[in-house]
Design an enzyme around this catalytic site. Structure first.
Site, mmCIF file in Angstrom:
data_model
loop_
_atom_site.group_PDB
_atom_site.id
_atom_site.type_symbol
_atom_site.label_atom_id
_atom_site.label_comp_id
_atom_site.label_asym_id
_atom_site.label_seq_id
_atom_site.Cartn_x
_atom_site.Cartn_y
_atom_site.Cartn_z
ATOM 1 N N GLU A 67 0.826 -1.212 0.000
ATOM 2 C CA GLU A 67 0.000 0.000 0.000
ATOM 3 C C GLU A 67 0.859 1.262 0.000
ATOM 4 O O GLU A 67 0.463 2.302 -0.524
ATOM 5 C CB GLU A 67 -0.922 0.008 1.226
ATOM 6 C CG GLU A 67 -1.964 -1.102 1.261
ATOM 7 C CD GLU A 67 -3.134 -0.839 0.328
ATOM 8 O OE1 GLU A 67 -3.120 0.178 -0.401
ATOM 9 O OE2 GLU A 67 -4.064 -1.656 0.306
ATOM 10 N N HIS B 44 -4.456 4.089 3.100
ATOM 11 C CA HIS B 44 -4.332 2.711 3.576
ATOM 12 C C HIS B 44 -2.939 2.443 4.141
ATOM 13 O O HIS B 44 -2.785 1.939 5.263
ATOM 14 C CB HIS B 44 -4.624 1.723 2.443
ATOM 15 C CG HIS B 44 -5.976 1.901 1.829
ATOM 16 N ND1 HIS B 44 -6.350 1.297 0.648
ATOM 17 C CD2 HIS B 44 -7.053 2.615 2.239
ATOM 18 C CE1 HIS B 44 -7.596 1.626 0.354
ATOM 19 N NE2 HIS B 44 -8.041 2.433 1.302
ATOM 20 N N GLU C 261 -7.784 -4.912 -7.401
ATOM 21 C CA GLU C 261 -8.561 -4.274 -6.334
ATOM 22 C C GLU C 261 -9.423 -5.296 -5.602
ATOM 23 O O GLU C 261 -9.605 -5.214 -4.381
ATOM 24 C CB GLU C 261 -9.441 -3.154 -6.904
ATOM 25 C CG GLU C 261 -8.683 -1.936 -7.403
ATOM 26 C CD GLU C 261 -8.144 -1.062 -6.282
ATOM 27 O OE1 GLU C 261 -8.285 -1.432 -5.107
ATOM 28 O OE2 GLU C 261 -7.583 -0.003 -6.587
ATOM 29 N N ASP D 259 -12.943 0.244 0.872
ATOM 30 C CA ASP D 259 -12.383 1.143 -0.152
ATOM 31 C C ASP D 259 -11.977 0.351 -1.388
ATOM 32 O O ASP D 259 -12.245 0.751 -2.525
ATOM 33 C CB ASP D 259 -11.149 1.866 0.388
ATOM 34 C CG ASP D 259 -11.486 3.042 1.295
ATOM 35 O OD1 ASP D 259 -12.687 3.320 1.483
ATOM 36 O OD2 ASP D 259 -10.552 3.672 1.817
#
Length: 329
Positions: free
Chosen positions: A74, A114, A164, A196
């Site tokens: 991330e 994140h 994702e 998210d």
């Protein structure tokens, strides 16, 4: 082929503002890392810090390794943004306010939170060697990545749609595991990050569906090409201090598979979901090459299932520099 892609990207660009309204949240309204972490200006800061450190003691070695690797992934957002900004059709240097470049910046800004919140949690937990984590993060950004998409917008959107959903699964399961061990705070953090990732997955999934309505042959061929080369994770160059590029990623992948955070079965199920949502089986007016690509994609899940049944993963824990054997530094 490049010209067709540019034409399609240009034709869809006016719709991007609507996609941003549907799938992204303004900075003033969305959660921020400080919503979950102890307030350093509060008199109760050290009490909250002690609670974090106590709850962190119940989590396993494999869990910490997986959380660290996901955090590093991330944190490599600068690499991902610079890559996507260079994709054909994004046109970040356009004088007008191009919708695609605004999307990429807004999407990466949401994603940036994140790594921010997870990094701070790791630091406060006292369970990992933060200097080693930071070295791996710097290496990952320095080494960059090659996800097999080149500058092709079709391939990049297939990749981000797939990735994702993969990160949604990974963060969601980490949250569930943390909650089972009584770590309510970390459970909430991972769950909201997973939320998210799902919103972003739905957006990129819609991008691909929209392109299919404009250029089904080109998109099907791009999808098939990505699956033939396999969807690699964005942190597949992950390494530790003194290690070779990619070595840490292989060991982390084995750890995630062993823990059940992200498995080969998840990979197959994502492909099945995408085949279904994009209605590959009912697409019409495909040329001969695209028909063959569609046939390959429809048969691929069963083939991958047979391969996964023969796969073996090491049961022995690899010792990372990020986490000590007992999880305590």
């Amino acid at each position: 082929m490049k010209n067709i892609r540019l034409e399609v990207m240009d034709a869809i660009e006016p719709k991007v503002a609507g996609f941003m309204d549907d799938f992204l949240i303004p900075a003033e309204q969305i959660w921020q890392p400080s919503d979950f972490l102890p307030d350093s200006q509060s008199e109760g800061f050290f009490d909250h810090l002690e609670q974090i450190r106590e709850e962190a003691k119940e989590l396993s070695y494999d869990f910490w390794v997986t959380l660290v690797a996901d955090t590093i992934t991330e944190e490599a957002l600068p690499t991902y943004e610079s890559w996507l900004m260079d994709v054909e059709g994004i046109n970040q240097h356009a004088k007008e306010n191009n919708g695609w470049s605004r999307w990429v910046r807004a999407w990466t800004a949401e994603e940036n939170r994140h790594g921010d919140v997870l990094n701070k949690y790791l630091y406060l937990s006292g369970r990992v060697n933060m200097r080693q984590v930071e070295i791996s993060t710097q290496h990952l950004i320095t080494d960059g990545f090659d996800i097999g998409t080149d500058r092709d917008p079709y391939k990049n959107f297939v990749y981000t749609t797939f990735q994702e959903l993969a990160t949604n699964i990974s963060h969601k399961r980490e949250g569930q595991m943390a909650k089972k061990k009584g770590n309510i705070l970390l459970g909430k953090m991972c769950s909201i990050i997973a939320g998210d990732e799902m919103r972003h997955h739905l957006a990129y999934r819609e991008f691909v569906k929209t392109i299919l309505s404009h250029d089904p042959n080109g998109m099907i061929l791009a999808f098939a090409d990505m699956m033939k080369h396999k969807i690699v994770m964005p942190a597949h160059f992950l390494r530790e201090s003194g290690g070779t590029i990619g070595a840490a990623f292989e060991n982390f992948s084995n750890c995630a598979q062993r823990l059940g955070v992200y498995t080969s079965q998840d990979y197959i199920e994502i492909l099945q979901k995408l085949n279904s949502y994009w209605e590959l089986g009912t697409l019409r007016s495909l040329n001969e090459e695209a028909e063959k690509a569609r046939d390959y994609l429809m048969k691929l899940p069963e083939r991958l299932i047979r391969i996964s049944e023969r796969m073996k993963f090491p049961e022995d824990q690899y010792r990372f520099s990020w986490v000590q054997a007992n999880g305590v530094i």
